[in-house]
Design an enzyme around this catalytic site. Structure first.
Site, PDB file in Angstrom:
ATOM      1  N   ARG A  91       0.821  -1.202   0.000  1.00 17.13           N
ATOM      2  CA  ARG A  91       0.000   0.000   0.000  1.00 17.13           C
ATOM      3  C   ARG A  91       0.859   1.259   0.000  1.00 17.13           C
ATOM      4  O   ARG A  91       0.321   2.363  -0.085  1.00 17.13           O
ATOM      5  CB  ARG A  91      -0.838   0.023   1.276  1.00 17.13           C
ATOM      6  N   ARG A 130     -21.261  -2.154   4.302  1.00 18.76           N
ATOM      7  CA  ARG A 130     -20.470  -3.377   4.394  1.00 18.76           C
ATOM      8  C   ARG A 130     -20.661  -4.086   5.737  1.00 18.76           C
ATOM      9  O   ARG A 130     -20.761  -3.447   6.770  1.00 18.76           O
ATOM     10  CB  ARG A 130     -18.994  -3.032   4.188  1.00 18.76           C
ATOM     11  N   ARG A 163     -17.431  -3.446  10.793  1.00 17.32           N
ATOM     12  CA  ARG A 163     -16.071  -3.229  11.310  1.00 17.32           C
ATOM     13  C   ARG A 163     -15.975  -1.841  11.927  1.00 17.32           C
ATOM     14  O   ARG A 163     -16.537  -0.890  11.382  1.00 17.32           O
ATOM     15  CB  ARG A 163     -15.072  -3.332  10.151  1.00 17.32           C
ATOM     16  N   ARG A 174      -9.711   6.980   6.260  1.00 11.15           N
ATOM     17  CA  ARG A 174      -9.043   5.944   5.460  1.00 11.15           C
ATOM     18  C   ARG A 174      -8.850   6.393   4.013  1.00 11.15           C
ATOM     19  O   ARG A 174      -7.828   6.101   3.388  1.00 11.15           O
ATOM     20  CB  ARG A 174      -9.855   4.642   5.497  1.00 11.15           C
TER      21      ARG A 174
HETATM   22  P1  AMP Z   1      -8.324  -3.664   4.499  1.00  8.52           P
HETATM   23  O1  AMP Z   1      -9.113  -4.807   5.028  1.00  8.52           O
HETATM   24  O2  AMP Z   1      -7.465  -4.042   3.339  1.00  8.52           O
HETATM   25  O3  AMP Z   1      -9.170  -2.446   4.225  1.00  8.52           O
HETATM   26  O4  AMP Z   1      -7.311  -3.247   5.675  1.00  8.52           O
HETATM   27  C1  AMP Z   1      -7.779  -2.807   6.926  1.00  8.52           C
HETATM   28  C2  AMP Z   1      -6.727  -2.019   7.668  1.00  8.52           C
HETATM   29  O5  AMP Z   1      -5.574  -2.841   7.886  1.00  8.52           O
HETATM   30  C3  AMP Z   1      -6.185  -0.801   6.953  1.00  8.52           C
HETATM   31  O6  AMP Z   1      -7.021   0.341   7.110  1.00  8.52           O
HETATM   32  C4  AMP Z   1      -4.835  -0.622   7.645  1.00  8.52           C
HETATM   33  O7  AMP Z   1      -4.985  -0.083   8.945  1.00  8.52           O
HETATM   34  C5  AMP Z   1      -4.382  -2.062   7.813  1.00  8.52           C
HETATM   35  N1  AMP Z   1      -3.591  -2.535   6.647  1.00  8.52           N
HETATM   36  C6  AMP Z   1      -3.899  -3.551   5.797  1.00  8.52           C
HETATM   37  N2  AMP Z   1      -2.944  -3.698   4.860  1.00  8.52           N
HETATM   38  C7  AMP Z   1      -2.026  -2.731   5.123  1.00  8.52           C
HETATM   39  C8  AMP Z   1      -0.803  -2.353   4.496  1.00  8.52           C
HETATM   40  N3  AMP Z   1      -0.355  -2.981   3.400  1.00  8.52           N
HETATM   41  N4  AMP Z   1      -0.119  -1.312   5.041  1.00  8.52           N
HETATM   42  C9  AMP Z   1      -0.532  -0.681   6.153  1.00  8.52           C
HETATM   43  N5  AMP Z   1      -1.681  -0.971   6.773  1.00  8.52           N
HETATM   44  C10 AMP Z   1      -2.423  -1.994   6.277  1.00  8.52           C
END
Ligand code: AMP
Length: 220
Positions: A91, A130, A163, A174
């Site tokens: 990311r 969601r 969530r 976000r």
């Molecule tokens: P997601 O389910 O992909 O939306 O991820 C949920 C949360 O996990 C994000 O808002 C970040 O806090 C953390 N997260 C997931 N992947 C990453 C990443 N590659 N780098 C940093 N934080 C991450």
């Protein structure tokens, strides 16, 4: 399809990455590696990394690069798979460089990066609808991808939850973090010749079809 593919799905939170990546991994017969799901699982297991990560996640902020790079690299090594669909990692440019280095060394580089395009206002609408299964982490959408039985997970019958980071204020945070830290990855992968852009708006199946066509055509 032919040999195992190594793909990354890139897109803002709520672009449908998780759902599309899971379905795509099934179609390709490769593992789905979702960083957010792995972190939420680690937090539910109360592992030290999981608990550390949870504080960032609940605020809608990114988990620091050094933690993420170590955490995903461990997971990819354990998997040892030839093919995979990465979802949510990398990311940041720092994470992308570390991943590229590791995969290049192992002679299993990323082949295609699919950029799912969804405008911010659509993302906000999607995230507030969601629901997530607290047990298996599968995600649903109350309008676009509902479970067979209202508010109950198809996989294991657990009652679905919202969530903490899908609350409206955290969603806006976000999105802000995504634009600050992840926008640059599009150019990074475009320059590497890996990026294909796919319109992420519309019905789930339509978007899946566009993804398949984009993979077939390859990066341009
Ligand atoms: P997601 O389910 O992909 O939306 O991820 C949920 C949360 O996990 C994000 O808002 C970040 O806090 C953390 N997260 C997931 N992947 C990453 C990443 N590659 N780098 C940093 N934080 C991450």
């Amino acid at each position: 399809m032919g040999p195992a593919l190594r793909l990354l799905l890139l897109g803002p939170p709520g672009a449908g990455k998780g759902t599309q990546a899971r379905k795509l991994a099934e179609r390709l017969g490769v593992p789905h590696v979702a960083s957010g799901e792995l972190l939420r699982q680690a937090a539910a297991d109360r592992s030290p990394i999981g608990l550390k990560a949870k504080a960032y996640m609940d605020r809608g902020e990114y988990v620091p690069d050094e933690i993420m790079i170590w955490f995903i690299s461990e997971h990819l090594n354990e998997l040892g798979a030839d093919g995979f669909v990465l979802d949510g990692f990398p990311r940041t440019i720092e994470q992308a460089k570390a991943l590229d280095l590791e995969l290049d060394t192992e002679q299993r580089p990323l082949q295609i990066v699919i950029g799912l395009d969804v405008p911010d206002d659509e993302v906000e609408r999607r995230l507030t609808g969601r629901r997530t299964c607290p047990s298996c982490q599968r995600t649903y959408h109350m309008h676009y991808d509902p479970p067979a039985v209202d508010e109950v997970c198809d996989e294991d019958g657990t009652k679905l939850a919202t969530r903490p980071d899908d609350e409206p204020e955290t969603v806006r945070r976000r999105l802000q973090v995504f634009h600050q830290q992840t926008d640059g990855l599009y150019d990074y992968f475009r320059e590497r010749g890996n990026l294909v852009s796919v319109d992420g708006c519309g019905e789930l199946d339509e978007v899946s079809k566009r993804i398949d066509e984009a993979i077939e055509a390859g990066p341009r």
